[in-house]
Design a protein around this motif. Structure first.
Motif, PDB file in Angstrom:
ATOM      1  N   ALA A   1       0.830  -1.199   0.000  1.00  0.00           N
ATOM      2  CA  ALA A   1       0.000   0.000   0.000  1.00  0.00           C
ATOM      3  C   ALA A   1       0.866   1.251   0.000  1.00  0.00           C
ATOM      4  O   ALA A   1       0.598   2.218  -0.735  1.00  0.00           O
ATOM      5  CB  ALA A   1      -0.922  -0.005   1.216  1.00  0.00           C
ATOM      6  N   PHE A   2       1.913   1.252   0.805  1.00  0.00           N
ATOM      7  CA  PHE A   2       2.809   2.402   0.883  1.00  0.00           C
ATOM      8  C   PHE A   2       3.557   2.598  -0.437  1.00  0.00           C
ATOM      9  O   PHE A   2       3.669   3.727  -0.943  1.00  0.00           O
ATOM     10  CB  PHE A   2       3.793   2.213   2.033  1.00  0.00           C
ATOM     11  N   SER A   3       4.067   1.508  -1.004  1.00  0.00           N
ATOM     12  CA  SER A   3       4.851   1.594  -2.234  1.00  0.00           C
ATOM     13  C   SER A   3       4.011   2.009  -3.424  1.00  0.00           C
ATOM     14  O   SER A   3       4.530   2.611  -4.377  1.00  0.00           O
ATOM     15  CB  SER A   3       5.529   0.246  -2.525  1.00  0.00           C
ATOM     16  N   ALA A   4       2.715   1.691  -3.406  1.00  0.00           N
ATOM     17  CA  ALA A   4       1.840   1.983  -4.542  1.00  0.00           C
ATOM     18  C   ALA A   4       1.333   3.423  -4.557  1.00  0.00           C
ATOM     19  O   ALA A   4       0.597   3.810  -5.459  1.00  0.00           O
ATOM     20  CB  ALA A   4       0.653   1.023  -4.547  1.00  0.00           C
ATOM     21  N   LEU A   5       1.734   4.214  -3.556  1.00  0.00           N
ATOM     22  CA  LEU A   5       1.290   5.606  -3.502  1.00  0.00           C
ATOM     23  C   LEU A   5       2.065   6.477  -4.489  1.00  0.00           C
ATOM     24  O   LEU A   5       3.257   6.246  -4.742  1.00  0.00           O
ATOM     25  CB  LEU A   5       1.509   6.175  -2.096  1.00  0.00           C
ATOM     26  N   ARG A   6       1.423   7.493  -4.996  1.00  0.00           N
ATOM     27  CA  ARG A   6       2.130   8.546  -5.714  1.00  0.00           C
ATOM     28  C   ARG A   6       2.749   9.498  -4.688  1.00  0.00           C
ATOM     29  O   ARG A   6       2.361   9.478  -3.508  1.00  0.00           O
ATOM     30  CB  ARG A   6       1.181   9.312  -6.633  1.00  0.00           C
ATOM     31  N   PRO A   7       3.705  10.330  -5.076  1.00  0.00           N
ATOM     32  CA  PRO A   7       4.265  11.278  -4.117  1.00  0.00           C
ATOM     33  C   PRO A   7       3.168  12.117  -3.460  1.00  0.00           C
ATOM     34  O   PRO A   7       2.245  12.597  -4.120  1.00  0.00           O
ATOM     35  CB  PRO A   7       5.185  12.139  -4.991  1.00  0.00           C
ATOM     36  N   GLY A   8       3.275  12.261  -2.154  1.00  0.00           N
ATOM     37  CA  GLY A   8       2.283  13.003  -1.395  1.00  0.00           C
ATOM     38  C   GLY A   8       1.069  12.198  -0.996  1.00  0.00           C
ATOM     39  O   GLY A   8       0.162  12.726  -0.344  1.00  0.00           O
ATOM     40  N   GLY A   9       1.033  10.910  -1.363  1.00  0.00           N
ATOM     41  CA  GLY A   9      -0.125  10.075  -1.071  1.00  0.00           C
ATOM     42  C   GLY A   9      -0.163   9.589   0.369  1.00  0.00           C
ATOM     43  O   GLY A   9       0.808   9.701   1.123  1.00  0.00           O
ATOM     44  N   THR A  10      -1.303   9.032   0.737  1.00  0.00           N
ATOM     45  CA  THR A  10      -1.537   8.571   2.105  1.00  0.00           C
ATOM     46  C   THR A  10      -1.952   7.108   2.122  1.00  0.00           C
ATOM     47  O   THR A  10      -2.893   6.716   1.420  1.00  0.00           O
ATOM     48  CB  THR A  10      -2.651   9.394   2.788  1.00  0.00           C
ATOM     49  N   ALA A  11      -1.242   6.296   2.906  1.00  0.00           N
ATOM     50  CA  ALA A  11      -1.628   4.906   3.141  1.00  0.00           C
ATOM     51  C   ALA A  11      -2.339   4.820   4.484  1.00  0.00           C
ATOM     52  O   ALA A  11      -1.846   5.347   5.487  1.00  0.00           O
ATOM     53  CB  ALA A  11      -0.411   3.992   3.124  1.00  0.00           C
ATOM     54  N   ILE A  12      -3.497   4.167   4.492  1.00  0.00           N
ATOM     55  CA  ILE A  12      -4.308   4.042   5.705  1.00  0.00           C
ATOM     56  C   ILE A  12      -4.325   2.577   6.132  1.00  0.00           C
ATOM     57  O   ILE A  12      -4.823   1.717   5.399  1.00  0.00           O
ATOM     58  CB  ILE A  12      -5.739   4.544   5.474  1.00  0.00           C
ATOM     59  N   ALA A  13      -3.777   2.284   7.299  1.00  0.00           N
ATOM     60  CA  ALA A  13      -3.758   0.928   7.832  1.00  0.00           C
ATOM     61  C   ALA A  13      -5.033   0.693   8.625  1.00  0.00           C
ATOM     62  O   ALA A  13      -5.311   1.412   9.589  1.00  0.00           O
ATOM     63  CB  ALA A  13      -2.533   0.728   8.719  1.00  0.00           C
TER      64      ALA A  13
END
Length: 373
Positions: free
Chosen positions: A271-283
């Protein structure tokens, strides 16, 4: 009454005859109509997360109020209510600063195996049994705090109200309450169980686009598409890097928001790796108490990514749950499609075996039904 009891980690649930004391002041007794089969119980059943034992499980449910204790003013006898496993006391630091899901009494209930005063209403003869997260609805009846129930409109079926009180508010809330403005932005959901599918419905509701769902089961991915996913990725045929690459390709460089509804170290990293710059991963998904996930520090800093946790959808259940049920009644949340198998209380072990094997949809236990024969 009959209830499903966990006596030792790794042992099967046992349906036993137990005693339920009358509600104390501020408490209500509810006849349970439906209880959702949530993956959270599996962590406690296996011992990955400890809890006081023996314990009556079940925290996602709906029923009819049949008795009220002194001072109860939130509900009346005859009301249909959904259980919430995080009470809102209204006066602790978290409640008064707008973070009721972190109410201190949630920890009291979880650690003590009791209700808000830390004591139990469950027993078998002289043996004390414990409440699970202040609810214990894998039973014909439950005594809970009035702070742990929310009224349900008459037109909402019990099974729908049950799953709305945990799976739906958790997944949808992670999008609506945590993700921020995502209309027109790419959103990723990893895991198409009850919580993940609810996040998909939340993403559709707020206009995220595209909505990408990752899972290893074709039938779950098909249901995700039915509930609003624009694209799906079958992770059974890909390694972790392949999943991330597929998501980046579908989203034009990465997701603005990624919801990890699985709770495994590898899925959180994806989830973290698939973000674009500035994106947010929610666990959102839970794991064993000692589970950890590594995050690359430079990627975190240089790309200004964010990683946040969301418990129970970061919700305010007395406010958010009625809104969810209203959206269902108006046809804007297709919660019926979320429901899976239906089981009697005697079949609760079978329901969890099916869940552990990857059953599609949110199964429910109907405590008043009995196994034929």
């Amino acid at each position: 009454m009959r209830a499903a009891v966990l006596r030792e980690p790794g042992s099967p649930l046992q349906v036993e005859n137990v005693e339920l004391d009358d509600p104390h002041a501020g408490e209500v007794r509810v006849r349970v109509e439906a209880a959702g089969v949530c993956h959270t119980e599996l962590h406690y059943m296996s011992g990955d997360i400890p809890c006081p034992l023996p314990i009556v499980l079940g925290h996602e449910g709906c029923g009819i109020v049949e008795e009220i204790g002194a001072g109860v003013d939130a509900v009346a006898v005859g009301d249909r209510v959904a259980f919430t496993w995080r009470p809102r006391c209204g006066f602790c630091e978290f409640c008064i600063t707008g973070r009721p899901v972190m109410c201190i009494y949630g920890r009291v209930q979880a650690r003590s195996g009791g209700l808000m005063d830390g004591t139990s209403r469950l027993r078998r003869g002289t043996e004390q049994l414990h409440h699970f997260l202040g609810v214990s609805c894998f039973a014909e009846q439950a005594v809970v705090s009035q702070r742990a129930v929310v009224r349900v409109p008459d037109d909402v079926p019990p099974a729908v109200a049950a799953v709305a009180g945990c799976a739906v508010i958790t997944g949808l809330g992670a999008v609506v309450n945590v993700a921020g403005q995502v209309a027109g932005s790419p959103l990723l959901v990893i895991g198409a169980g009850g919580v993940g599918l609810s996040a998909v419905m939340g993403a559709t509701l707020v206009g995220a686009d595209p909505v990408v769902v990752v899972d290893v089961a074709a039938d779950k991915l098909a249901l995700a598409r039915q509930l609003g996913a624009t694209h799906t990725v079958d992770a059974s045929a890909l390694d972790a890097a392949g999943v991330v690459a597929a998501v980046q390709d579908l989203t034009g460089g990465g997701a603005e928001v990624a919801v990890d509804a699985v709770g495994a170290p590898q899925t959180l990293r994806q989830a973290f790796s698939a973000l674009r710059p500035g994106g947010t991963a929610i666990a959102v998904g839970l794991a064993s108490v000692d589970a950890t996930a590594a995050v690359p520090i430079n990627e975190l800093v240089q790309q200004q990514k964010r990683l946040v946790g969301s418990l129970y959808g970061s919700a305010n259940p007395p406010v958010d749950l009625p809104r969810i049920l209203s959206l269902y009644s108006s046809g804007r949340l297709p919660l019926d499609a979320l429901l899976g198998g239906r089981h009697s209380l005697d079949e609760v072990g079978e329901a969890y075996r099916a869940l552990g094997s990857g059953a599609t949809g949110r199964a429910v236990v109907i405590p008043t039904e009995v196994t034929a024969g």
